[in-house]
Design an enzyme around this catalytic site. Structure first.
Site, PDB file in Angstrom:
ATOM      1  N   ASP A  33       0.887  -1.168   0.000  1.00  0.00           N
ATOM      2  CA  ASP A  33       0.000   0.000   0.000  1.00  0.00           C
ATOM      3  C   ASP A  33       0.924   1.217   0.000  1.00  0.00           C
ATOM      4  O   ASP A  33       1.663   1.431   0.950  1.00  0.00           O
ATOM      5  CB  ASP A  33      -0.870  -0.061   1.256  1.00  0.00           C
ATOM      6  CG  ASP A  33      -1.775   1.156   1.437  1.00  0.00           C
ATOM      7  OD1 ASP A  33      -1.561   2.178   0.755  1.00  0.00           O
ATOM      8  OD2 ASP A  33      -2.682   1.072   2.280  1.00  0.00           O
ATOM      9  N   TYR A  57       3.733  -4.803  15.134  1.00  0.00           N
ATOM     10  CA  TYR A  57       4.071  -5.929  14.268  1.00  0.00           C
ATOM     11  C   TYR A  57       3.680  -5.620  12.831  1.00  0.00           C
ATOM     12  O   TYR A  57       2.564  -5.193  12.568  1.00  0.00           O
ATOM     13  CB  TYR A  57       3.372  -7.202  14.720  1.00  0.00           C
ATOM     14  CG  TYR A  57       4.125  -7.918  15.795  1.00  0.00           C
ATOM     15  CD1 TYR A  57       5.355  -8.517  15.506  1.00  0.00           C
ATOM     16  CD2 TYR A  57       3.657  -7.974  17.091  1.00  0.00           C
ATOM     17  CE1 TYR A  57       6.078  -9.160  16.483  1.00  0.00           C
ATOM     18  CE2 TYR A  57       4.373  -8.630  18.084  1.00  0.00           C
ATOM     19  CZ  TYR A  57       5.583  -9.226  17.767  1.00  0.00           C
ATOM     20  OH  TYR A  57       6.299  -9.866  18.727  1.00  0.00           O
ATOM     21  N   LYS A 116       1.564  -8.350   8.456  1.00  0.00           N
ATOM     22  CA  LYS A 116       0.361  -9.109   8.820  1.00  0.00           C
ATOM     23  C   LYS A 116      -0.823  -8.391   8.200  1.00  0.00           C
ATOM     24  O   LYS A 116      -1.798  -8.087   8.880  1.00  0.00           O
ATOM     25  CB  LYS A 116       0.267  -9.089  10.363  1.00  0.00           C
ATOM     26  CG  LYS A 116      -0.702 -10.093  10.952  1.00  0.00           C
ATOM     27  CD  LYS A 116      -0.614 -10.031  12.466  1.00  0.00           C
ATOM     28  CE  LYS A 116      -1.459 -11.101  13.132  1.00  0.00           C
ATOM     29  NZ  LYS A 116      -2.877 -10.952  12.882  1.00  0.00           N
TER      30      LYS A 116
HETATM   31  P1  13P Z   1      -5.176  -0.665   4.842  1.00  0.00           P
HETATM   32  O1  13P Z   1      -4.316  -1.680   5.578  1.00  0.00           O
HETATM   33  O2  13P Z   1      -5.840  -1.273   3.646  1.00  0.00           O
HETATM   34  O3  13P Z   1      -4.410   0.580   4.518  1.00  0.00           O
HETATM   35  O4  13P Z   1      -6.377  -0.266   5.797  1.00  0.00           O
HETATM   36  C1  13P Z   1      -6.093   0.445   6.943  1.00  0.00           C
HETATM   37  C2  13P Z   1      -7.300   0.835   7.717  1.00  0.00           C
HETATM   38  O5  13P Z   1      -7.152   1.208   8.864  1.00  0.00           O
HETATM   39  C3  13P Z   1      -8.639   0.795   7.108  1.00  0.00           C
HETATM   40  O6  13P Z   1      -9.646   1.293   7.958  1.00  0.00           O
HETATM   41 MG    MG Z   2      -2.754  -2.472   4.606  1.00  0.00          MG
HETATM   42 MG    MG Z   3      -4.882  -2.145   2.077  1.00  0.00          MG
HETATM   43 MG    MG Z   4      -4.143   2.079   3.307  1.00  0.00          MG
END
Ligand code: 13P
Ligand code: MG
Ligand code: MG
Ligand code: MG
Ligand code: 13P
Length: 384
Positions: free
Chosen positions: A11, A228, A231
């Site tokens: 991401d 962590y 994950k």
């Molecule tokens: P992502 O791991 O997809 O960035 O999502 C984070 C999040 O807190 C969604 O509410």
């Molecule tokens: Mg993510």
């Molecule tokens: Mg994501």
């Molecule tokens: Mg995100």
């Protein structure tokens, strides 16, 4: 001949919030991928996304954990992060947790599933990409594909599958792994993988063919800045047919939208919704968590495809049930089992709350001695 299929994902910024990847980031990743194919680093490559995660699907000859391939992915994610910064996208560079690349991606934030194999005359594979969940989300479908005859008819009627499969399982908390020989050790294995926040299937091997059939992006967790990492938002490769589950047996587990940990702030149980690439944009309560399935035929290392396998009306009912399950779970608000148990929350205010009100917690008085103490147990036990 021996090739490696690698999916490396990260991401590097969301459009809007955490819901999708911006088209300009996809274009930048495709440009980098084209160059890597032309320079012959890669045999072939395909850029895909699920939610706010970019996946680089690549074939090459360098094996798993290759420095060349991992550093190409790292550089590409730096490029897409640059695009995200220019556009002010949300969480630009979110999963790039280190400043400098050092050999391979372990513990640096991006996730990866890699499988090296001798390409069969016809090599059907499915690349699964998920958003808003964790690698343990693959436990249930891998069990169904490779160990449940009610899902996979081939376990009963295909001579090359009848002997079963070996599952390699990681304990993410204690950094240990084990192999379970199925079906003989099925019940032992389920005791562990039924707890997917801790025990996660890393790969599955055919006992008859001696070939690895599936690999997930389960990495050893790394503790970075008190949190962590590794994950998050997993990917998976599954090879199909000819002594392995048929394509339809690989997809069938997703006809039931089982619940997974993830969704809003990575801290809630929600149904896992199989969707087409065009619908892989979790919005409602940052969910429900999504999974897409890209089918390829690999030929001379070339990725012939993809076919968008969940863009199929036969998964409509799973999507409908996922929406109903989401309504049901959402009404629990901050209560379990919608909200994850305290120890699995990705976000928490508990330490601050505890520090602030610890001294208001008062021990309960010891229970009074009951008036009946000393009487024989049978006396007064009978109810009228
Ligand atoms: P992502 O791991 O997809 O960035 O999502 C984070 C999040 O807190 C969604 O509410
Ligand atoms: Mg993510
Ligand atoms: Mg994501
Ligand atoms: Mg995100
Ligand atoms: P076809 O007859 O369409 O090739 O299907 C064969 C099969 O075994 C499907 O699972």
């Amino acid at each position: 001949f021996l090739i490696t299929l690698s999916i490396i994902k990260a991401d590097t910024g969301g459009f809007v919030g955490h819901s999708a990847v911006h088209p300009d980031m996809m274009a930048a990743a495709r440009h980098a991928m084209d160059r890597a194919v032309r320079s012959e680093l890669l045999i072939d490559g395909h850029v895909a996304s699920c939610g706010d995660d970019v996946s680089l699907i690549m074939t090459h000859r360098y094996g798993a954990d290759s420095q060349l391939i991992h550093s190409f992915a790292w550089d590409t994610f730096q490029t897409t992060t640059g695009v995200a910064r220019e556009l002010g996208l949300y969480g630009a560079g979110q999963d790039l947790l280190s400043d400098a690349f050092s050999g391979n991606l372990r513990g640096m934030g991006p996730g990866y599933a890699e499988l090296e194999f001798d390409e069969r005359p016809s090599e059907p594979v499915v690349c699964f990409l998920a958003d808003k969940t964790e690698p343990g989300a693959w436990n249930y479908p891998l069990y169904k594909m490779f160990a449940d005859p009610f899902n996979t008819a081939g376990l009963v009627i295909d001579a090359k599958m009848h002997a079963g499969f070996v599952f390699e399982v990681y304990d993410l908390f204690e950094e240990k792994w084990i192999c379970f020989d199925c079906p003989a050790e099925l019940y032992d294995m389920l005791m562990y993988i039924g707890a997917p926040a801790r025990y996660v299937v890393h790969s599955v091997r055919s006992k008859t063919l001696g070939e690895t059939a599936a690999a997930t992006s389960t990495q050893r967790l790394s503790l970075i800045a008190g949190k962590y990492v590794g994950k998050d938002d997993p990917v998976m490769i599954v090879r199909a047919q000819s002594g392995l589950p048929a394509l339809g047996e690989v997809l069938e587990p997703f006809a039931f939208p089982f619940t997974v940990g993830g969704s809003m702030r990575g801290s809630h149980h929600a149904p896992f919704m199989p969707v087409s690439v065009g619908h892989a944009h979790p919005a409602r309560f940052d969910g429900p968590p999504r999974v897409v399935a890209l089918g390829f035929q690999i030929h001379d290392g070339r990725l012939v495809g993809p076919r968008d396998l969940f863009a199929d009306p036969s998964f409509d009912e799973a999507r409908h049930q996922a929406n109903l399950a989401m309504d049901y779970l959402r009404r629990h608000g901050p209560f379990e089992p919608h909200r994850l148990p305290l120890e699995d929350l990705e976000y928490t205010t508990m330490p601050q709350i505890q520090a602030r009100i610890a001294n208001r917690w008062t021990p309960l008085p010891s229970p009074p001695v009951p008036a009946t103490a000393g009487r024989p147990a049978s006396a007064g036990a009978a109810k009228s």
